[in-house]
Every structure is written in C-alpha cells, then in structure tokens.
Design an enzyme around this catalytic site. Structure first.
Site, short mmCIF file in Angstrom:
data_model
loop_
_atom_site.label_atom_id
_atom_site.label_comp_id
_atom_site.label_asym_id
_atom_site.label_seq_id
_atom_site.Cartn_x
_atom_site.Cartn_y
_atom_site.Cartn_z
N MET A 298 -1.53 32.50 -23.01
CA MET A 298 -0.47 32.27 -23.98
C MET A 298 -0.92 31.26 -25.04
O MET A 298 -0.60 31.40 -26.22
CB MET A 298 0.80 31.78 -23.28
N LYS B 178 10.50 2.92 6.12
CA LYS B 178 9.92 3.19 7.43
C LYS B 178 10.68 2.47 8.53
O LYS B 178 10.90 3.02 9.62
CB LYS B 178 8.45 2.76 7.44
N PHE C 205 0.84 -1.20 0.00
CA PHE C 205 0.00 0.00 0.00
C PHE C 205 0.88 1.25 0.00
O PHE C 205 1.81 1.36 0.80
CB PHE C 205 -0.92 -0.01 1.22
N GLN C 206 0.60 2.17 -0.89
CA GLN C 206 1.34 3.42 -1.05
C GLN C 206 2.83 3.19 -1.28
O GLN C 206 3.66 3.95 -0.80
CB GLN C 206 1.13 4.35 0.16
#
Lengths: 150, 607
Positions: B507, B192, B142-143
C-alpha cells in the site's frame, strides 16, 4: 530563578514582577476582595466552566487531564477538592473552547467510568476570577519565565 | 451530560453483601486463599475458558495459581502483542470477552498496540498485567512501568489494584465494562504483593456509579427517524461494525428488506448484511465500490447503524454527501454528532434500536404511510451493474493477488473465518471474498495494525476449533508477528496463512506510485528471497507451500485445506505492481473516486 542566566534574554522589554501579569492600570491593593484584580478579565463567550463529580480514586485527575490533552485542549484553570462524600471529589475546570468543542469534550468526559456527573456552571468569568484569587499566591513569573507566559 | 442527582449515599460500600458461591476468602478445606487464587476463581466465575499470555517475575504468583486451574486453558504465546491480538481475534469471532495476560514493564507495554487496536474497533478484551510490589511502586524498580497511566488514552478503562481484597471485584467489573455498552479493552494491573497476600472475595463488583451504558433510544426519536425515512427519496442504510458487535445482522436484514433501501457495509461490518443480497451496494470508503460510494454521496438521508463516519469512509468532510440528512444510531453518545451534524440521534444498542425502527415503520405503513424509493433504487442498481469490482491481469504475466484471494474465498466456503493484516491484501480480501455471515471477517480497521492477522487467526481458531481459519497476510505484515506460528504448532492450533507476497509494503508502494512520482522510498522488500517463507514455516513446525502461477492456485489451496493437524503457510508470489481500485485519493472528495487508474465513473444526472 537561577535558570534565568541559562536563557538568552528576550529582545523586547519584559515586564518584571510583580506587575508582569497584572493590567498596568490596576491601582487596587492586593487581597482587597474586589472582583477587578488579577489577570485581565475580558468576558469571553468561549470560556466555559465545568463542575465534574468524580470517584475519589488515585489517577482520576490524570485520566481527566489526558482526555483534554488528547483533544488538544488547554485547561485554563483546574481545581480538585473533596466533597461531603469521601468517595467523591469535585473538579472545577475552566476551558477556553467554543460551545461545539465543549459539547464534544464533555461527551467524551461523560464516558469516563470514574466521572459521575458533569454540570456546566453559569458564570465562567466570575469563577475564573475567584480561582485566580485562590491561585495567585506563589512566586511571580520573571525574566524568561515571564516571556514564556506572555 | 446526564443530570443524575448524586447523593452521598449513592456510592456505598455496596456489593459487599456476601454473594452466593462466595467462599469467604477460604478454600474448601478452610485454608485462606491468595489474591492470585481469587483472581483465577473470578475468571472461572465470569466464564473464561482461554487465556493468551506470557509469564514474568511479577505475575509468577498468578501463573502458580493457574498451574492447577481446571477449566481454563492458558496458551503460551511468543510475544505479548500476539497475546493481545489473539484475545481480539477470539472476541471478534465469538462476541465473548478475550483475555490476555502479561507481566510488568515490557510485558505490559507490549500490550499497548493490541489495546489501542481493540479500543478503535470496540473489541471486548481484558488485559491482566502484574506489577512490582506496592512497596516498590514509583521507585523505578526492575521491570516497573506505569501501565495504568500508559494505557489510559487507549482503553475503555484501566484499573490498578494494590489491595488483595479488591482483586475479585475488579476483575469481575473489568469483564462487565469490556462487554457492556460500547465494548472495548479494559486493563487490570495488579501488584505482586496483592497477588500473594490472603484475600477475600466478598466484594463481588465495584460500584462504578459513573458507568451508565445506553440501552434503548427514546420513542420520540424513533418516530422522528422513521418520519425522515418515509419522506426521504434517496435513503441509504450505512451499516457499521456496531451491528456485528450487537449481533444485529438479522435486524439489519429485516429492516433493509422491509424498507427496500440500498445498504452499504463498512470494512468493520463486512458480513453484517449478505454480500449476495441484491440491495447490497458494497463497502463504502477509500477503496469501496463505486455503487456504495455513490449511494452515500448522492443520498438525501443516511441512516447510520453502528458506524462512526470515519475519514476513510467520508473522504474530504466538506464534500461528503452534500444533500444528506443524517439519522445516527450508536450506543456511544460521544459518536453522535462527532463528525457531522445529526438530524436525529438514536442512542442505544444496535439490535434493539433497529428492532424499534422496524416496529415503528410497520406501524406507520400499516396506517397508510407511503414512500417511494423506486427511482433511487434503480439508479443504485445501475451503478452496481455498470461499475462492478474487477481487476486487470498483470501485464508481466505474474499471478494476480486478487485472483488468489477470490479463489480462497470460493474454495474455503462461506463458513470459513478470514483474518487479515493491513494494506493492499486487506482491501482485496474485503473486496473479493463474499461475506454472507457476521464474525467471518476479522481485521484491524481503525488503528490499522500490521501484524494483526496471524495472532488474530490463532485466537479465532482457539475459539472456533471447528471452523477453517485463514489468515490473509501481506509479506510485510507477516514478518511482524509470525513468531506466533510456533505457538500454533506447539499448542495444536491449525490455522492457515496465505501470504500475498508482492515483495513490497504494497500500500505504501501504491501511494508512492500514485502520489510520489514512483519514488519507492523504503517500500520494497526482498521477500522473494529473504526470508524463504516455506522453510521458515517448516522451521516453525508448519507445512510450507509455495505458489507462483495461476494454474497452481486452486491445487495449492486444496492442498492447504487438506492439512488438518498442523498450521499451513502458503507463499503466494504475486505481481509486484497490482494496485487496489477503486480509490478515493486521500484528502479529496468521494466524488473524485476512480474505479480504475485515471478513470472516474459517471454518476449520471441528479434528479
């Protein structure tokens, strides 16, 4: 090889293994140790071989190859191996670019933090031949794979 | 290619000597320190005072360590892209390394745009991201995102750290890399479990044997460069952003005044040489002044100082400055000769390089060397007076955007910092504000990132709380990153935003008007109605003002300047049809410059 059936067959006759990648005139036996076997070895002044010392870190190969990809250069041959210092690896890279492009890519390469030293090797054709011998040991490209290779 | 011999002992475990101040991995009371705590200690050691970030699962240990960290202020942004641009604005305004912090996965990928932006514009920032635990790496956890690889082509370097003992050294090395040599973004991705494990800080710096930034150019090359400068008849100093990054503005001015050469400053170098100086020919390039474009185009020697011959400056490469030789000073060896063959390459820091040129020039002229630029200087001054920057009042009576920006420059004064987005308003802000000092003009030059202005202004205001900081933004750009107004309001960062609202992606619309038969495909916005920028500003806790007429411009700006305790957003509703002039149409020669629509200047006869 099962993939063969998923692709339409090419119109023209495609050479099949093991001759697919060899010059048809070659009569030399494999693994003879001579320099004439393997892929057509036309001398090419746009062929350059680089010996690059890099830090032996995970991801360093990706970093080097991303750099070539970003300049839209195709790497012809690439070998990575250890050196006597286990913190340093050596990459031998053969590329088909002209001298000006080579200068640009090596100056970019030299900027990579993990690249320690770059040297252009003299006989790029001979190095390519030898790398071919090392590499020329797997399955043959056949059918659609051979068509893509040609 | 440098030929440094490499022996097997050149990469040692060196730097492992316990440095003064090392705690040996323990805090004062003897308890072991975690990787996250070592990280925070290292940030403090390298002098970090501000971090822009947004937490998430993988960086929770780091946020826990930051909770009680003294001397470091964390500013909670609303989107990681805002954190990245804020770090850029912080760095560009001060020269210090900006820091941004994000979690794994989407937090990290949201930083990619600011990293690429900083890479193009050589902005020193360090991005720290958390990643999933090393045991989960590669499992599509996850992530999880491989941000080290994703960021490879858009950073100066990117680290991936799994071992807690390497955190301190990697962070210190990242700051060294970001700030030294050609500055740039460095990413440090840390798992982590490395943040939570016990860690030592005995390794103080990574060896990095392949990193050798250039310092000063070789004496022979300096002599060759000065020889070319003395023999040239039509030289020009082409000053780029490197002179800002290297704090070389005083040297640039000294060299210019010593030699009397005309000077052009690129978009990235606005403020490196005072706009009011008589030798200043303006900004070169696609929307540069006629005098700057002509000075480059007709020169016989371009002395490039920290510039990189970008395609927006050179126009079509085959017809750029056909008579010019090039002296190219840059700290990055890969830039020298990248786009054009170079006569002399000066490899080194801009400040010391220019200082060496000054010394050599002084020595040669004292020995009696002569030079003659009088005719050339007269020609340049002629272009400057004949083709000044200007604009027409809109025929429909609407507010001229150029007038708004011109007044902003006058009323905010020379000490104010301006950050801009990308597009028409950016070009007008570079043209119609006089920049007298460096680090007063922040913008996204190389990558052209819409949405840069608001977060960059926020970062600059954090770094320079005593300065007035204006974000000059377009209505399109503003809607990309305006969520950071909430950050500004909550954290007490009173920036001022001027929205140059022409209800269009201006632009794009200009190009469609000029080159696509006025087929305005997907370039018009309903910004006059949706959103209502004044109430949007108020919803974000800012003061919202609106201005529609020329008479109200000064009064509105003064009203905004009077607010000091809240961010202010001013919605300047301007003409929908104004265009940026001069213009070199894309892909054409600089000789085809038009100083107004369908009007090509007369450069006069060549000598």
């Amino acid at each position: 090889m099962t993939l063969l059936h998923d692709y339409p067959l090419p119109d023209r006759d495609v050479p099949t293994a093991p001759e697919a990648h060899r010059p048809p005139t070659s009569t030399l036996p494999r693994r003879s140790g001579t320099t004439t076997k393997g892929t057509p070895m036309r001398p090419d002044r746009n062929r350059h071989a680089l010996s690059v010392l890099v830090e032996n870190n995970p991801g360093v190969l990706a970093r080097v190859s991303v750099l070539f990809a970003r300049r839209n250069f195709n790497i012809d041959h690439l070998v990575v191996g250890p050196t006597e210092d286990n913190k340093v690896s050596r990459m031998t890279i053969v590329v088909n670019v002209n001298a000006e492009q080579l200068h640009k890519v090596t100056s970019q390469l030299d900027k990579l933090v993990e690249v320690i030293h770059i040297q252009e090797l003299d006989d790029a054709d001979a190095i390519r031949t030898q790398l071919w011998e090392i590499n020329d040991n797997g399955p043959r490209p056949v059918g659609a794979m051979a068509a893509a290779a040609f | 290619m440098t030929a440094t011999p490499v022996s097997s002992d050149s990469i040692t475990d060196g730097a492992t000597v316990t440095a003064p101040g090392s705690t040996g991995g323990r805090s004062a009371d003897g308890t072991p320190r975690t990787g996250a705590e070592q990280l925070v200690d290292t940030l403090r050691r390298v002098g970090v005072e501000h971090i822009f970030g947004l937490p998430g699962g993988a960086v929770l240990p780091l946020y826990d360590a930051l909770y009680e960290a003294e001397g470091i202020r964390h500013i909670l942004v609303r989107h990681e892209q805002g954190a990245g641009h804020a770090a850029q604005g912080y760095a560009a305004a001060t020269g210090k390394v900006g820091v941004c912090l994000a979690t794994s996965g989407p937090g990290a990928t949201n930083l990619v745009t600011p990293l690429a932006d900083a890479n193009m514009d050589s902005v020193p920032i360090v991005a720290i991201t958390g990643n999933v635990a090393s045991t989960a790496i590669g499992s599509d956890a996850f992530q999880e995102a491989d941000i080290r690889s994703i960021s490879m082509p858009v950073t100066k370097h990117s680290f991936f750290v799994t071992r807690p003992d390497e955190i301190a050294a990697t962070i210190a090395s990242a700051f060294h890399l970001a700030a030294s040599g050609r500055p740039g973004p460095v990413l440090v991705d840390i798992t982590k479990d490395a943040l939570t494990a016990h860690a030592t800080d005995e390794l103080r710096q990574l060896p990095m044997p392949g990193y050798r930034p250039a310092s000063v150019p070789a004496p022979q090359e300096v002599r060759d460069a000065v020889e070319l400068m003395l023999t040239a008849r039509r030289p020009v100093l082409y000053v780029g952003g490197g002179c800002i990054r290297a704090e070389a503005h005083e040297q640039v001015r000294a060299l210019a005044e010593l030699t009397g050469m005309p000077v052009v400053t690129t978009l990235m170098a606005r403020g490196a040489f005072p706009d009011s100086h008589p030798q200043h020919m303006g900004m070169p390039g696609m929307h540069g002044t006629v005098s700057a474009v002509a000075a480059l185009q007709k020169s016989d020697l371009i002395v490039s100082l920290g510039a990189r011959f970008d395609d927006r400056v050179t126009g079509a490469k085959d017809s750029f400055a056909p008579g010019a030789k090039i002296v190219h000073a840059d700290i990055d060896p890969a830039e020298i000769g990248k786009n054009f063959p170079t006569e002399v390459g000066l490899l080194g820091d801009a400040r010391s390089t220019i200082q060496l040129l000054i010394t050599e020039w002084t020595r040669r002229t004292a020995e009696g060397a002569t030079y003659d630029y009088a005719a050339w200087n007269a020609r340049c001054r002629g272009w400057k007076s004949r083709y000044p920057l200007g604009y027409d009042e809109p025929s429909d009576g609407a507010l001229a955007p150029q007038y708004v920006i011109e007044r902003l420059g006058v009323l905010a004064g020379p000490d104010a910092i301006f950050a801009s987005g990308v597009g028409q308003h950016q070009m007008w802000a570079s043209q119609f504000i006089g920049y007298e000092q460096p680090r007063r003009w922040l913008n996204s030059g190389g990558l052209g990132t819409m949405g840069y202005a608001v977060p960059a202004a926020m970062g600059a205001k954090v770094a320079m709380p005593g300065s007035t900081v204006w974000a000059i933004d377009g209505d399109g750009c503003f809607q990309m990153t305006n969520q950071e107004l909430a950050t500004c309001a909550v954290e007490g960062i009173p920036i001022k935003v001027a929205i140059i609202n022409n209800a269009a992606l201006g632009m794009v619309k200009q190009w469609q008007a000029l080159f696509y038969s006025e087929r305005f495909s997907a370039s018009q916005l309903p910004s006059a109605q949706i959103p209502d920028f004044t109430t949007l500003a108020q919803a974000y806790g800012c003061v919202g003002l609106r201005c529609d007429t020329r008479e109200d411009v000064d009064r509105t700006i003064e009203q905004a300047m009077a607010v000091d305790d809240q961010p202010v957003v001013v919605d300047f509703r301007v003409s929908k049809d104004s265009m940026v002039w001069p213009m070199v149409p894309a892909g054409t020669s600089n000789d085809a410059i038009q100083h107004a629509r369908d009007l090509t200047p007369d450069f006069g006869e060549d000598e």
